[in-house]
Design an enzyme around this catalytic site. Structure first.
Site, short mmCIF file in Angstrom:
data_model
loop_
_atom_site.label_atom_id
_atom_site.label_comp_id
_atom_site.label_asym_id
_atom_site.label_seq_id
_atom_site.Cartn_x
_atom_site.Cartn_y
_atom_site.Cartn_z
N GLY A 209 39.49 -4.29 54.89
CA GLY A 209 38.82 -5.23 55.23
C GLY A 209 40.44 -6.29 55.13
O GLY A 209 40.82 -7.03 54.93
N GLY A 210 41.37 -6.43 56.19
CA GLY A 210 42.14 -7.18 56.29
C GLY A 210 43.31 -7.06 55.98
O GLY A 210 44.10 -8.09 55.49
N GLN B 246 33.50 10.63 58.68
CA GLN B 246 31.96 9.56 58.49
C GLN B 246 31.32 10.14 58.76
O GLN B 246 31.09 10.18 60.47
CB GLN B 246 32.87 8.25 58.92
CG GLN B 246 32.56 7.15 59.38
CD GLN B 246 31.41 6.68 59.72
OE1 GLN B 246 31.70 7.10 60.97
NE2 GLN B 246 30.44 6.60 59.41
N SER C 3 33.91 -2.59 50.98
CA SER C 3 34.27 -2.82 52.84
C SER C 3 32.64 -3.69 52.97
O SER C 3 32.05 -3.29 52.26
CB SER C 3 34.36 -1.78 53.41
OG SER C 3 34.00 -1.65 54.60
N GLY D 284 41.55 -0.51 59.09
CA GLY D 284 40.71 -0.31 60.92
C GLY D 284 41.89 -0.98 62.02
O GLY D 284 42.42 0.04 62.78
N ARG D 285 41.26 -2.23 62.55
CA ARG D 285 42.00 -2.54 63.70
C ARG D 285 43.86 -1.59 64.12
O ARG D 285 43.80 -1.77 64.94
CB ARG D 285 41.89 -3.69 63.84
CG ARG D 285 40.29 -4.06 63.81
CD ARG D 285 40.15 -5.86 63.57
NE ARG D 285 38.52 -6.07 64.10
CZ ARG D 285 37.57 -5.96 62.38
NH1 ARG D 285 37.85 -5.66 61.90
NH2 ARG D 285 36.20 -6.65 63.14
N THR E 50 28.30 6.03 55.59
CA THR E 50 28.65 4.40 55.75
C THR E 50 27.18 4.30 55.67
O THR E 50 25.81 4.68 55.87
CB THR E 50 29.07 3.77 56.67
OG1 THR E 50 30.08 4.50 56.98
CG2 THR E 50 29.22 2.66 57.61
N TYR F 125 27.33 8.80 60.19
CA TYR F 125 25.93 7.53 60.02
C TYR F 125 24.97 8.30 59.81
O TYR F 125 24.83 9.53 60.45
CB TYR F 125 25.75 7.06 61.04
CG TYR F 125 26.78 5.57 61.71
CD1 TYR F 125 26.95 4.55 60.64
CD2 TYR F 125 28.14 5.51 62.71
CE1 TYR F 125 28.17 3.51 60.96
CE2 TYR F 125 28.95 4.61 62.66
CZ TYR F 125 28.33 3.59 62.06
OH TYR F 125 29.49 2.89 61.64
N SER G 209 35.58 8.85 62.58
CA SER G 209 34.16 7.98 62.64
C SER G 209 33.34 8.97 63.34
O SER G 209 33.15 10.20 64.26
CB SER G 209 34.36 6.79 63.67
OG SER G 209 32.59 6.81 64.18
N LYS H 246 30.86 4.17 51.66
CA LYS H 246 31.75 2.93 52.45
C LYS H 246 30.96 2.28 52.59
O LYS H 246 29.69 2.14 53.08
CB LYS H 246 32.31 3.79 53.56
CG LYS H 246 32.82 2.89 54.33
CD LYS H 246 33.80 3.31 55.39
CE LYS H 246 34.62 2.27 56.56
NZ LYS H 246 33.50 1.77 57.41
C1 LIG Z 1 36.23 -1.15 66.64
C2 LIG Z 1 36.05 -0.99 64.84
C3 LIG Z 1 34.96 0.21 64.70
C4 LIG Z 1 34.37 0.52 63.95
N1 LIG Z 1 33.42 1.88 63.36
C5 LIG Z 1 33.28 2.47 62.31
C6 LIG Z 1 32.41 3.53 62.32
O1 LIG Z 1 32.56 4.05 63.19
N2 LIG Z 1 32.30 4.34 61.07
C7 LIG Z 1 32.46 2.83 60.11
O2 LIG Z 1 32.03 3.45 58.56
N3 LIG Z 1 33.30 2.06 60.00
C8 LIG Z 1 33.52 1.50 61.15
N4 LIG Z 1 34.10 0.06 61.51
C9 LIG Z 1 34.79 -0.54 60.09
C10 LIG Z 1 36.07 0.10 59.48
O3 LIG Z 1 36.13 1.56 59.07
C11 LIG Z 1 37.28 -0.45 58.59
O4 LIG Z 1 35.69 -0.85 57.47
C12 LIG Z 1 36.94 -1.77 58.97
O5 LIG Z 1 37.63 -1.85 60.29
C13 LIG Z 1 38.20 -2.32 58.03
O6 LIG Z 1 38.76 -3.85 58.31
P1 LIG Z 1 40.47 -3.94 59.09
O7 LIG Z 1 39.97 -3.89 60.10
O8 LIG Z 1 39.99 -5.26 58.77
O9 LIG Z 1 41.33 -3.24 59.02
C14 LIG Z 1 34.94 0.23 62.78
C15 LIG Z 1 35.11 -1.34 62.48
C16 LIG Z 1 36.38 -1.80 63.80
C17 LIG Z 1 37.10 -2.59 64.08
#
Ligand SMILES: Cc1cc2nc3c(=O)[nH]c(=O)nc-3n(C[C@H](O)[C@H](O)[C@H](O)COP(=O)(O)O)c2cc1C
Length: 388
Positions: A308-309, A155, A272, A330-331, A183, A157, A123, A250
């Protein structure tokens, strides 16, 4: 369950890692990682959408090739075969890994990515400098895992100050990142009410390290980072003019945007909704993925990934069956990191890989391509007819 029992329970699946991480993280860090925007409907729907789809397994197919967990049949080539994954799963970009693991943060995650031969998408909001992550990636491959096919993606911004953006891209390119993940769903930050309740602020020693050279006050107050809300399709030409890295978009949800990305010659898109953290009540990524695949058609030169999920190997299989080339997680990576550092992230990835392999075998898939061909999915008691 009493607390002692919960702490000593074996961690068998991603939800177990979630619960362990919840015990270990501060309330502020847990809420920051876990919560979505507004009423969190999209957050919940992402997971439920995968659960709603049922599998229709095929049997009496020789799946003995999958005998080992390192089964070659789960392998997947992505980004025009420039990267090989042991199974179609990538580490999504998530901010501030030092909230989960103060000492090593992203360095623990990158070591796990190397050990598991996967791609880590770093990120912009990382709490470790991108150059240090890249150094650790190289060192770990050289010293511990020379066979690893792990890669780093960056990634991005886009900030109002385009000079900062340009410098970030150059730094990523120079330090060996292999793709730029732009993103596009974050012209402003979604309304995350838990951050307001908790008066979210970065703990001592945690900063957005990539921005420290630029404007230290931004690095310390990351919520106020001025993203460029004017970003539009025409800016892609500008980005392409300053980098030779392949660009992945993204945050695509609308089929028209996916078609536009094809016209722009983009290499790949990630379907996403930012893990339900941006526009609440936006479509879940399962439905968005199906519509997008239908819109761009089976001859499309673009690769489609989804996040996602995704919490089970069966979710990955469903995403592939719907036409995704790979998924991002992600999480759960953050839960692994909080629970047990590098080892926790490795465990999370290995659990998913094992589950994915089992799902393939039980569905009668000899190869990842079979997942698309076998018409395995049912929704509301009807088969989902793949257009692939
Ligand atoms: C705590 C957190 C921080 C995130 N930070 C970024 C980020 O810096 N850049 C980005 O493109 N997406 C970010 N995301 C989105 C993730 O890349 C991803 O799209 C998302 O977490 C996928 O869903 P999941 O957590 O259910 O797997 C973040 C998500 C979370 C939960």
């Amino acid at each position: 369950m009493d607390q002692t029992k919960a702490t000593h329970r074996a961690l068998l699946n991603l939800e177990d890692y979630h619960q362990r991480a919840k015990q270990k993280l501060s309330q502020m860090a847990y809420d920051y990682y876990y919560t979505g925007s507004d009423d969190q409907l999209t957050l919940t729907d992402n997971q439920e959408a995968f659960r709603r789809i049922k599998l229709r397994p095929k049997v009496l197919i020789d799946v003995s090739k999958h005998a080992t967990t390192d089964s070659i049949s789960c392998r997947t080539q992505i980004l025009n075969s420039t990267a090989t994954l042991p199974f179609p799963c990538i580490i999504a970009p998530t901010a501030l890994h030092r909230l989960a693991h103060q000492e090593h943060g992203e360095l623990a995650t990158v070591r796990a990515a190397v050990a598991c031969s996967t791609i880590m998408c770093v990120s912009t909001i990382s709490s470790t400098r991108m150059e240090l992550i890249a150094d650790e990636h190289r060192r770990h491959i050289r010293e511990r895992y020379p066979q690893s096919s792990s890669q780093l993606w960056y990634q991005l911004y886009v900030f109002q100050d385009r000079e900062i953006t340009q410098k970030l891209i150059k730094r990523a390119e120079t330090s060996g990142y292999k793709a730029l993940v732009l993103t596009v769903d974050t012209c402003i930050i979604g309304n995350r009410e838990s951050s307001v309740h908790n008066k979210f602020s970065l703990p001592n020693g945690v900063r957005v390290e990539n921005l420290v050279d630029e404007r230290v006050e931004l690095a310390e107050k990351y919520q106020e980072l001025p993203r460029d809300a004017s970003l539009s399709w025409k800016d892609l030409d500008w980005i392409r003019s300053i980098t030779s890295l392949p660009i992945i978009l993204k945050g695509i949800l609308h089929p028209d945007d996916a078609c536009q990305a094809v016209k722009f010659g983009i290499k790949a898109i990630i379907v996403s909704n930012h893990g339900g953290r941006q526009l609440d009540t936006s479509v879940n990524t399962v439905d968005a993925l199906s519509d997008i695949i239908n819109a761009i058609g089976d001859q499309s030169p673009i690769e489609v990934y989804v996040d996602g999920g995704i919490r089970r190997g069966t979710d990955i299989l469903k995403a592939i069956a719907l036409g995704a080339k790979a998924v991002l997680i992600g999480r759960p990576i953050l839960w692994g990191l909080a629970a047990d550092g590098e080892q926790g992230v490795r465990n999370v990835l290995n659990i998913l890989k094992k589950e994915f392999r089992s799902a393939m075998m039980l569905c009668g898939c000899q190869t990842v391509d079979d997942i698309r061909k076998n018409n395995l999915l049912m929704l509301n008691d009807r088969p989902i007819r793949s257009k692939l």
